[in-house]
Write a protein that holds these residues in place. Structure first.
Motif: not given
Lengths: 435, 161
Positions: B53-54, B56-58, B91, B94, B100-101, B105, B108-109, B112-113, B115
Motif C-alpha cells: 500500500a505504501a 502504491l502511494e508513491l 499475477e 497473488r 492481501g496487498l 497485488e 496490477p492495481l 488499473t488505477l 498509476l
C-alpha cells in the motif's frame, strides 16, 4: 434418515493481517464446533521484554504490528510513565493524540476500502473491485489519497510512516516545528471533505441483516472521544480504572489457537472491542460534524450490525481528520520535548484505543528501570471469542452454500473485526466439517 | 544531459526498497539505502517502504519504477531475480502477503488505477528465510547496489544490465 455432516474449512484466510484458519463442523444443520485457529507462531514479546530497559518498550512493542505501531507505542509509554510518575505537557499530549489520528486514518481506510468493501460488492479483492467499474477505481484512488494524508501525520509527528521513532518515555525526542504541521492542513482539510463523500458512498452498500446484542467494551474519557486514555466501560455497566483490567478480564489458552482468548472473568462471556464499541459507547463525545454525518448515514447508536463497522470506521476517519485539523491549528511547540525522569521500581498499567480496539499493557520495573514482567493484551485476542460466537450464529446458513460461497461469507464475518493476527500471536485458513 | 540509453528509463526514476529493517527482509531497504548514498542523478528518487500500500502511494503513472526486494522463491540464496512488468507469473502469485496487498497485488492495481509508470522492473535477491544474515544474500545485495548505482547513479546512465 441418514444424518448430514459437513466440515467447512478455510485453510488460509484472505485480506486479514497475519496467518490463521477457520473450521466449522456441522451435523444435521446443527453447528457442532467453530474454531478460529491462529497458527501463526507465538512471538514471545512479553518474554523477551523481561530484563530490557523500560525505555525500550515503545520501540520494541511497536514492532508487534506494522499497521498499528502507534497504538503499541502509546500504551507502552503511558504505562512506563505511570511507573516513573511522569506528567507529560499539554503539547506532548496533543501531539500523541494527533499521532494516533494519523494511525486511525491509515488503518481504517486500508481496511474499509481494500479489505472490507469487496465483501459487499462481491469481488474477491480491491483489484477486481477497481477493475470492475471506473467509478470504483476512482473510489479507490480517493481512498488512497485520504490514506496518504493519514501517513503524512504519522511521518510529521512520528518521524517516519512505519514504525515511527519519535515517541519516547517522557514525551518525544523532538517536537515538530509549527510550519511542519501547518503544511499538512490543506490536504487534511481536503481529506475531511472527501471522507464525507466516502461515507455517503458507504450507504449504497447492502449490509447483511445481522444484529447481536454485543457486550461492547471501550475506553471512555470525560472530555473527548477516546484514544490515549480514560476508564474502561462496557455496554453492560462496567466502569473501571485501567489498572483493574486484570481483575475483570482473563486471557485463556484454547487448544486450537496460538493466540490467547480474552473473556470477562465474572461470567466467562465474550466481548467486543473496536470501532463499533467505541462509537456506541462514546458517540456523544464526537464532534458535532461527526454526529451529524452519522445521523445522515443512519449510524446513530445503537449500531449492533458488525457489517456496518465499515461506516463506523469512516466516521472515525472523519473524526480523526477533524481532530487533526483542530490540533494542528492550535499547535504551538511549547515546553520541552522530553520530561526528565529517573528509573524506579513499580507497576504501570495503560490502555489506549488501537484502530482495532482496546490495547492493554502492564509492566513491572525494578529500581534500575529494567522490566521484570510485561503483559500485552491486543484487541484481536479480545475479539477472538466474539468472532467465534458470530461464526456460530451464521454457520447453519452456510450449509446450503458451495465451499467458495461459504468461505467468503465466513471470512466476511471475520473481516468485520479487522483482525490483526500478527498482533494476536503474539491468526486465518477456513474449514467447515459437515457430518 | 540525458543520453539515449537513459531514455530507456523515463524520468523520474523511482528506486524503491520494499520490506522492513529486520533480518534478511531488510535487504531491499539496505540496497536502496546504499544506492541513496552514492546517487548523483537528480532524475532518480529513492525510498524505502514496508508495505504494498505504501508503494502504491508513491506512484503517479510517470517515469520508471524499480522495486528492490528480498525474494523467497526457493532458489539459491544470493541469486538475483529481475522481472519486467507485465509479468503473468506475478499475477499467479497473488494473495500471499500481508493484508492481501503485497507487490503482486499492488502492481496490477496501480495499472488499473492509471498509476503504474510506463516502465517497471522488480529486482530481487533470493534469501533463505531460515537463515539470519545469510552471507551469500548479503554479498549479492552489495553487488546489486553497485549495479543499480552504475545503471542509475549518473545522468545519462547506461542500460547494460
Amino acid at each position: 434418515m441418514a444424518s448430514t455432516q459437513r466440515t467447512i474449512q478455510v485453510q488460509a484466510l484472505a485480506r486479514v493481517e497475519g496467518e490463521g484458519a477457520m473450521t466449522i463442523r456441522l451435523k444435521d444443520d446443527v453447528v457442532e464446533d467453530v474454531e478460529l485457529r491462529i497458527y501463526e507462531p507465538p512471538r514471545f514479546y512479553e518474554a523477551f521484554l523481561r530484563g530490557r530497559d523500560a525505555a525500550e518498550t515503545p520501540d520494541i512493542t511497536a514492532r508487534i504490528c506494522g499497521i498499528c505501531p502507534v497504538a503499541y507505542q502509546m500504551s507502552a509509554v503511558h504505562a512506563i510513565e505511570q511507573i516513573y510518575e511522569i506528567q507529560i505537557t499539554p503539547t506532548q499530549r496533543h501531539l500523541r493524540r494527533l499521532l494516533y489520528c494519523g494511525e486511525w486514518i491509515e488503518s481504517h481506510v486500508l481496511h474499509a476500502f481494500f479489505l472490507h468493501a469487496p465483501d459487499f460488492l462481491g469481488y474477491p479483492g480491491a483489484l477486481e473491485m477497481a477493475r470492475a467499474k471506473p467509478e470504483l477505481a476512482e473510489l479507490v484512488k480517493t481512498a488512497l489519497r485520504v490514506k496518504k494524508a493519514g501517513n503524512s501525520i504519522v511521518r510529521a509527528v512520528g518521524g517516519r510512516e512505519v514504525h515511527p521513532i519519535n515517541v519516547r518515555v517522557g514525551g518525544f525526542y523532538r517536537l515538530p516545528r509549527h510550519d511542519e504541521l501547518h503544511a499538512l492542513l490543506p490536504e487534511l482539510t481536503w481529506s475531511r471533505s472527501a471522507v464525507r463523500g466516502l461515507l455517503d458512498w458507504s450507504t449504497t452498500l447492502t449490509y447483511p441483516d445481522f444484529e447481536v446484542d454485543y457486550q461492547f467494551v471501550a475506553l471512555q474519557h470525560p472530555d473527548e472521544y477516546p484514544m490515549n486514555g480514560g476508564r474502561i466501560v462496557s455496554s453492560r455497566g462496567l466502569n473501571i480504572d485501567v489498572c483493574a483490567f486484570p481483575d475483570h478480564f482473563a486471557e485463556m489458552q484454547v487448544p486450537h489457537s496460538n493466540a490467547l482468548q480474552a473473556r470477562l472473568k465474572s461470567d466467562g462471556s465474550s466481548y467486543f472491542v473496536g470501532p463499533l464499541a467505541r462509537w456506541n459507547l462514546n458517540h456523544t463525545y464526537a464532534p458535532e460534524l461527526v454526529r451529524q454525518a452519522a445521523a445522515a448515514v443512519g449510524l446513530t447508536p445503537p449500531v449492533r450490525n458488525p457489517y456496518r463497522s465499515l461506516g463506523v470506521r469512516l466516521l472515525e476517519v472523519l473524526l480523526a481528520f477533524d481532530e487533526a485539523v483542530r490540533l494542528i491549528e492550535a499547535y504551538e511547540p511549547q515546553g520541552p520535548p522530553t520530561i526528565p525522569h529517573q528509573p524506579r521500581a513499580g507497576v504501570g498499567h495503560a490502555a489506549t484505543e488501537a484502530p482495532r480496539g482496546l490495547l492493554y499493557h502492564r509492566y513491572e520495573t525494578d529500581n534500575q528501570g529494567l522490566l521484570r514482567t510485561a503483559v500485552i493484551v491486543p484487541p484481536t485476542s479480545q475479539n477472538q471469542a466474539q468472532i467465534e460466537a458470530d461464526l456460530r450464529q451464521v454457520a447453519a446458513s452456510l450449509l446450503p452454500l458451495s465451499e467458495e460461497e461459504a468461505t467468503l461469507k465466513a471470512e466476511a464475518i471475520i473481516r468485520n473485526y479487522d483482525p490483526c493476527i500478527s498482533c494476536a500471536t503474539h491468526f486465518l485458513k477456513m474449514k467447515v466439517e459437515r457430518r | 544531459m540525458i543520453t539515449a540509453d537513459a531514455r530507456e528509463w523515463p524520468a523520474p526514476i523511482r528506486i524503491v526498497g520494499l520490506g522492513s529493517d529486520q533480518g534478511d527482509d531488510a535487504l531491499g531497504w539496505r540496497i536502496v539505502t546504499a544506492v541513496q548514498r552514492k546517487l548523483q542523478n537528480p532524475a532518480v528518487h529513492s525510498a524505502c517502504v514496508a508495505t504494498g500500500a505504501a508503494l502504491l502511494e508513491l506512484l503517479d503513472g510517470q517515469g520508471s519504477l524499480v522495486v528492490v526486494d528480498a525474494v523467497c522463491s526457493g532458489g539459491v540464496p544470493g541469486s538475483w531475480h529481475r522481472y519486467q512488468w507485465p509479468l503473468e507469473s506475478l499475477e499467479r502469485m497473488r494473495h500471499w502477503s500481508t493484508h492481501g496487498l503485497g507487490l503482486v497485488e499492488v502492481l496490477p492495481l496501480a495499472q488499473t488505477l492509471g498509476l503504474l509508470p510506463p516502465r517497471v522492473e522488480v529486482w530481487g535477491v533470493e534469501i533463505d528465510p531460515t537463515v539470519l544474515h545469510d552471507q551469500a544474500a548479503a554479498a549479492a545485495a552489495e553487488r546489486l547496489a553497485c549495479t543499480l548505482v552504475n545503471v542509475f547513479g549518473f545522468e545519462g546512465c547506461a542500460s547494460h544490465v
